[in-house]
Structure formats: C-alpha cells, structure tokens
Design an enzyme around this catalytic site. Structure first.
Site, mmCIF file in Angstrom:
data_model
loop_
_atom_site.group_PDB
_atom_site.id
_atom_site.type_symbol
_atom_site.label_atom_id
_atom_site.label_comp_id
_atom_site.label_asym_id
_atom_site.label_seq_id
_atom_site.Cartn_x
_atom_site.Cartn_y
_atom_site.Cartn_z
ATOM 1 N N CYS A 130 0.806 -1.241 -0.035
ATOM 2 C CA CYS A 130 -0.010 0.043 0.098
ATOM 3 C C CYS A 130 0.859 1.301 -0.086
ATOM 4 O O CYS A 130 2.061 1.206 -0.173
ATOM 5 C CB CYS A 130 -0.942 0.149 1.268
ATOM 6 S SG CYS A 130 -1.598 -1.365 1.407
HETATM 7 N N1 GLN Z 1 -0.986 -6.908 3.951
HETATM 8 C C1 GLN Z 1 -1.778 -5.723 4.099
HETATM 9 C C2 GLN Z 1 -3.088 -5.689 3.454
HETATM 10 O O1 GLN Z 1 -3.618 -6.905 2.938
HETATM 11 C C3 GLN Z 1 -1.007 -4.411 3.580
HETATM 12 C C4 GLN Z 1 -0.889 -4.670 2.120
HETATM 13 C C5 GLN Z 1 0.159 -3.695 1.330
HETATM 14 O O2 GLN Z 1 0.759 -3.049 2.056
HETATM 15 N N2 GLN Z 1 -0.224 -3.640 0.028
HETATM 16 O O3 GLN Z 1 -3.869 -4.871 3.622
#
Ligand code: GLN
Length: 280
Positions: A2
């Site tokens: 994210c």
């Molecule tokens: N693993 C976390 C989620 O599924 C964060 C994902 C991310 O950093 N893309 O929301």
C-alpha cells in the site's frame, strides 16, 4: 504494498492533503512511482482525522472513513475531502495481500481510542505465526488480515504504556524473527506525534515550518506547497522521480516525528530469526 501518509501541522482540508497537488496519495493509488510490490492500490482506502482540540480540553479521539472501493471510485469523497479540515491525519490506499479480507474492515487506518495505525507490507503465513495475545485480544482482531494482527500486537504494547516508537520497533523485531521475509512499514499516531518503521519498502518525510508529513513516497505537502513546490528545492530527483525537499528514510529504521520536536530516526536492531526460521 500500500501507500500511506501521516500529517501533523496547521489544520488543512483532506482535499489539499490527499487529493490535490503533484503526486498526492490519490494519484499514488493508480500510479505509485516507488512501490516495490504490487502495481496499483485499488482495493480500498481510508483516512482518520483528529478534530481540533477544544481549548483546555484533552484531545478527542479521531474519526475514520474507510471504503473497500478504489479511492477514485467513491462519489462521497470529493465533498467530504473538501469540507473536513484537520491538523492531524493518517491515510492509506490499499493493495490487498492474498488471503486477506477484501472488505473495509481491513482498510487502514485501524483505530483504538486515540490511536490510528497502518501497515504497508505483507507477512507470509500470518495465520500460523506464533503470537502472545490473550484470547480476548485475539477475538478483538479487527479484520482477517496480517495488518490487523500486527495492530493487535502493537495495541497490546500501547495499552501497557509503551511509547509509540518503542511499540512499533518491538513488534517489527518479534515478527521479523518469526517471519524473516516479512515487510513491515508501520505507521502509528496518537494525534500528537507520528511513529513509523521502514522494513522492506520506501518511506519519506518532509518537515515544513510548523508541520511534518511522513509518506511512502514524496507528494505535495499542503502547508508548504506554495513555499516549495515539488521538485524545486533540495535534491530534485531520486531514481528519476521528483522528490523536491523530501528526505528518504533509510530501510530498517524507526522514526518519531512531531511539528514541535522534528524528526528523529534510529536504526532498528538486526532481526534474530527464531530457531524454527533461522535457515531462511
Ligand atoms: N498486507 C496488508 C493488506 O492486505 C497491506 C498490504 C499492502 O501493503 N499492500 O492490507
């Protein structure tokens, strides 16, 4: 991965903080420039903001708005962002990790009382990761995702009175020992200061005259956008990407920041894999 962002400074609209300006978080949802894993962040978004403190009163808990749709697909957002103002905000756009919940319960920020939390990264086999949480704490996990489990681990420490940066550093140490491939860029605020870790992905900060912005990648900072437009001051580019006055946080560090005290960055200790995972 994210993209996430925290801002502390003079009250500003969510629009100028998250949507307007060059390479804002809004644009990072479909065109991240530095993201090391995943391509777009279209699996949801969220932001939390603190109301203006009442004179002489104690700070109020933040409010949140989270959706499971791409940030550009939310028809409510323009009016909300135009009218909500705050001097303390944490926001994220999500690219969901496989095997996690897709609904808005898994969209950051996670909240409890005064705290807001976000995780940029992924933890392999998080469902079988050894954790020391009570049954009640496990039942209180706010979503079926690695990030929500990390939040429960951080929260346990905060409730015991640990400082924000210490709680994040300790959880990164615990998780990296059990899951050496984990990526753990954590972001936490109590509305007064911001703590963050770098463990596997990018993080940048910008200190304005009376503001501080921490973000996965450089974008405009609302308080300073007129004074120092992106790309006109400091090191102009990083790998071909305009970074303006933003500073990169080295990997494997913990950061503590507030407008009053500025930014302190400390290296995290190297992770010590537990015996079970030492071979990786
Ligand atoms: N693993 C976390 C989620 O599924 C964060 C994902 C991310 O950093 N893309 O929301």
């Amino acid at each position: 991965m994210c993209r996430h962002l925290a801002y502390m400074g003079p009250p500003t609209t969510l629009k100028s903080l998250l949507i307007e300006g060059p390479h804002a978080l809004y644009e990072q949802s479909w065109r991240p420039l530095m993201q090391r894993h995943g391509t777009v962040n279209a699996d949801g978004f969220g932001f939390g903001w603190y109301p203006a403190p009442k004179r002489g009163g104690s700070p109020e808990a933040p409010a949140r708005y989270r959706r499971a749709v791409p940030i550009w697909a939310d028809a409510n957002l323009p009016d909300l962002a135009r009218t909500v103002r705050s001097g303390a905000v944490l926001a994220a756009v999500r690219s969901a990790t496989e095997g996690t919940t897709q609904d808005e319960s898994a969209a950051a920020p996670f909240q409890e009382g005064q705290w807001l939390f976000s995780h940029n990264g992924a933890v392999a086999d998080w469902g079988t990761m050894p954790v020391t949480l009570t049954s009640e704490e496990l039942l209180g996990v706010q979503a079926r995702s690695d990030s929500a489990l990390l939040w429960a681990m951080v929260l346990r420490r905060l409730r015991r009175g640990e400082q924000v940066a210490d709680a994040l550093a300790a959880v990164v140490g615990e998780v990296a020992a059990a899951r050496p491939t984990a990526r753990l860029n954590l972001l936490l605020t109590d509305g007064i200061s911001v703590a963050a870790t770098t463990w596997g992905d990018t993080l940048w900060y910008w200190t304005g005259e009376d503001s501080v912005t921490i973000a996965s990648e450089p974008g405009a900072s609302p308080a300073d956008v007129d004074a120092a437009p992106l790309g006109t001051a400091g090191p102009a580019t990083d790998g071909g990407v305009a970074v303006g006055p933003w500073q990169r946080v080295p990997d494997r560090c913990v950061l503590l920041a507030s407008p009053a005290d500025g930014v302190q960055i400390t290296a995290l200790p190297p992770s010590r894999p537990t015996e079970e995972n030492g071979a990786q």
